[in-house]
Every structure is written in structure tokens, then in C-alpha cells.
Design a protein around this motif. Structure first.
Motif, mmCIF file in Angstrom:
data_model
loop_
_atom_site.group_PDB
_atom_site.id
_atom_site.type_symbol
_atom_site.label_atom_id
_atom_site.label_comp_id
_atom_site.label_asym_id
_atom_site.label_seq_id
_atom_site.Cartn_x
_atom_site.Cartn_y
_atom_site.Cartn_z
ATOM 1 N N ALA A 1 5.247 7.263 12.431
ATOM 2 C CA ALA A 1 6.294 7.049 11.434
ATOM 3 C C ALA A 1 6.123 8.049 10.289
ATOM 4 O O ALA A 1 5.047 8.598 10.078
ATOM 5 C CB ALA A 1 6.203 5.629 10.893
ATOM 6 N N HIS A 2 7.193 8.275 9.569
ATOM 7 C CA HIS A 2 7.091 9.106 8.369
ATOM 8 C C HIS A 2 6.227 8.356 7.361
ATOM 9 O O HIS A 2 6.299 7.153 7.251
ATOM 10 C CB HIS A 2 8.475 9.388 7.787
ATOM 11 N N THR A 3 5.429 9.091 6.658
ATOM 12 C CA THR A 3 4.512 8.444 5.727
ATOM 13 C C THR A 3 5.006 8.573 4.299
ATOM 14 O O THR A 3 5.893 9.354 3.980
ATOM 15 C CB THR A 3 3.111 9.062 5.840
ATOM 16 N N ARG A 4 4.394 7.779 3.468
ATOM 17 C CA ARG A 4 4.671 7.802 2.032
ATOM 18 C C ARG A 4 3.353 7.475 1.325
ATOM 19 O O ARG A 4 2.406 7.042 1.975
ATOM 20 C CB ARG A 4 5.772 6.807 1.682
ATOM 21 N N PRO A 5 3.258 7.679 0.033
ATOM 22 C CA PRO A 5 2.009 7.406 -0.677
ATOM 23 C C PRO A 5 1.535 5.970 -0.433
ATOM 24 O O PRO A 5 2.324 5.026 -0.448
ATOM 25 C CB PRO A 5 2.377 7.618 -2.142
ATOM 26 N N GLY A 6 0.253 5.827 -0.166
ATOM 27 C CA GLY A 6 -0.333 4.514 0.041
ATOM 28 C C GLY A 6 -0.307 4.026 1.475
ATOM 29 O O GLY A 6 -0.836 2.967 1.777
ATOM 30 N N VAL A 7 0.301 4.779 2.399
ATOM 31 C CA VAL A 7 0.370 4.390 3.805
ATOM 32 C C VAL A 7 -0.638 5.235 4.575
ATOM 33 O O VAL A 7 -0.569 6.459 4.561
ATOM 34 C CB VAL A 7 1.792 4.588 4.381
ATOM 35 N N TRP A 8 -1.553 4.555 5.255
ATOM 36 C CA TRP A 8 -2.566 5.269 6.024
ATOM 37 C C TRP A 8 -1.909 5.999 7.174
ATOM 38 O O TRP A 8 -0.946 5.530 7.763
ATOM 39 C CB TRP A 8 -3.600 4.278 6.560
ATOM 40 N N GLN A 9 -2.454 7.153 7.530
ATOM 41 C CA GLN A 9 -1.958 7.895 8.681
ATOM 42 C C GLN A 9 -3.136 8.483 9.450
ATOM 43 O O GLN A 9 -4.214 8.664 8.900
ATOM 44 C CB GLN A 9 -0.996 8.990 8.257
ATOM 45 N N LEU A 10 -2.914 8.744 10.714
ATOM 46 C CA LEU A 10 -3.948 9.348 11.544
ATOM 47 C C LEU A 10 -4.221 10.764 11.073
ATOM 48 O O LEU A 10 -3.325 11.426 10.548
ATOM 49 C CB LEU A 10 -3.481 9.408 12.998
#
Length: 91
Positions: free
Chosen positions: A37-46
Motif C-alpha cells: 500500500a502507499h505509505t504515509r508518516p507513522g505507517v510501517w513499511q517493508l
């Protein structure tokens, strides 16, 4: 082979067969159609260039738990909260 050993093997085989039957269609290796998914501040990503190793694990029927989320922690504090600000300054 003596009678006790034969009986033990039969009991063990029956128990194993029961467990194998119990775990059929338990979600192991389920195709969940994972997409990043598209990320935004505060969202963990791989990390860049990686894929999740076991995305199907979210669909696996628990073996000993009542539900997959039985011990799941609550959500993190909102980025605009004083709790977040206080915690992030500790790093």
C-alpha cells in the motif's frame, strides 16, 4: 516387536492422523493477494526491495489460541498526541 511397542505405535499413528486431519485447510500458505500500500508518516513499511516472508500467517487458524488476535497489542498513539511526542523524544 512386542505387543506394548506395537500398541504404542498404533496410538501414536492414530494421534498423528487426527492432528493432520485437524490442520487441513487451516490457512497454511493461503493466497491473500498481498500488495504494498502507499505509505504515509507513522505507517510501517517493508525495507525497500523486500516482500513479506509469510503473509498467509494472518489467515492461519491458531492451533492452541482461541483467535489469531488474542494477544495483539492495541494501536500506537496518534502522531499528533502528547504520548507520541513524549515517546519519540526518548530516541
Amino acid at each position: 516387536m512386542d505387543q506394548q511397542k506395537t500398541a504404542g505405535i498404533e496410538v501414536g499413528s492414530a494421534a498423528a492422523a487426527e492432528l493432520i486431519e485437524l490442520r487441513q485447510n487451516d490457512g497454511l500458505n493461503a493466497n491473500i493477494g498481498f500488495t504494498m500500500a502507499h505509505t504515509r508518516p507513522g505507517v510501517w513499511q517493508l525495507p525497500a526491495g523486500t516482500n513479506p516472508m509469510v503473509p498467509w500467517m494472518s489467515k492461519l487458524r491458531p492451533f492452541m489460541l482461541k483467535s489469531p488476535d488474542q494477544f495483539r497489542p492495541g494501536p500506537p498513539p496518534k502522531l499528533s498526541s502528547s504520548e507520541w511526542a513524549e515517546h519519540i523524544t526518548k530516541f
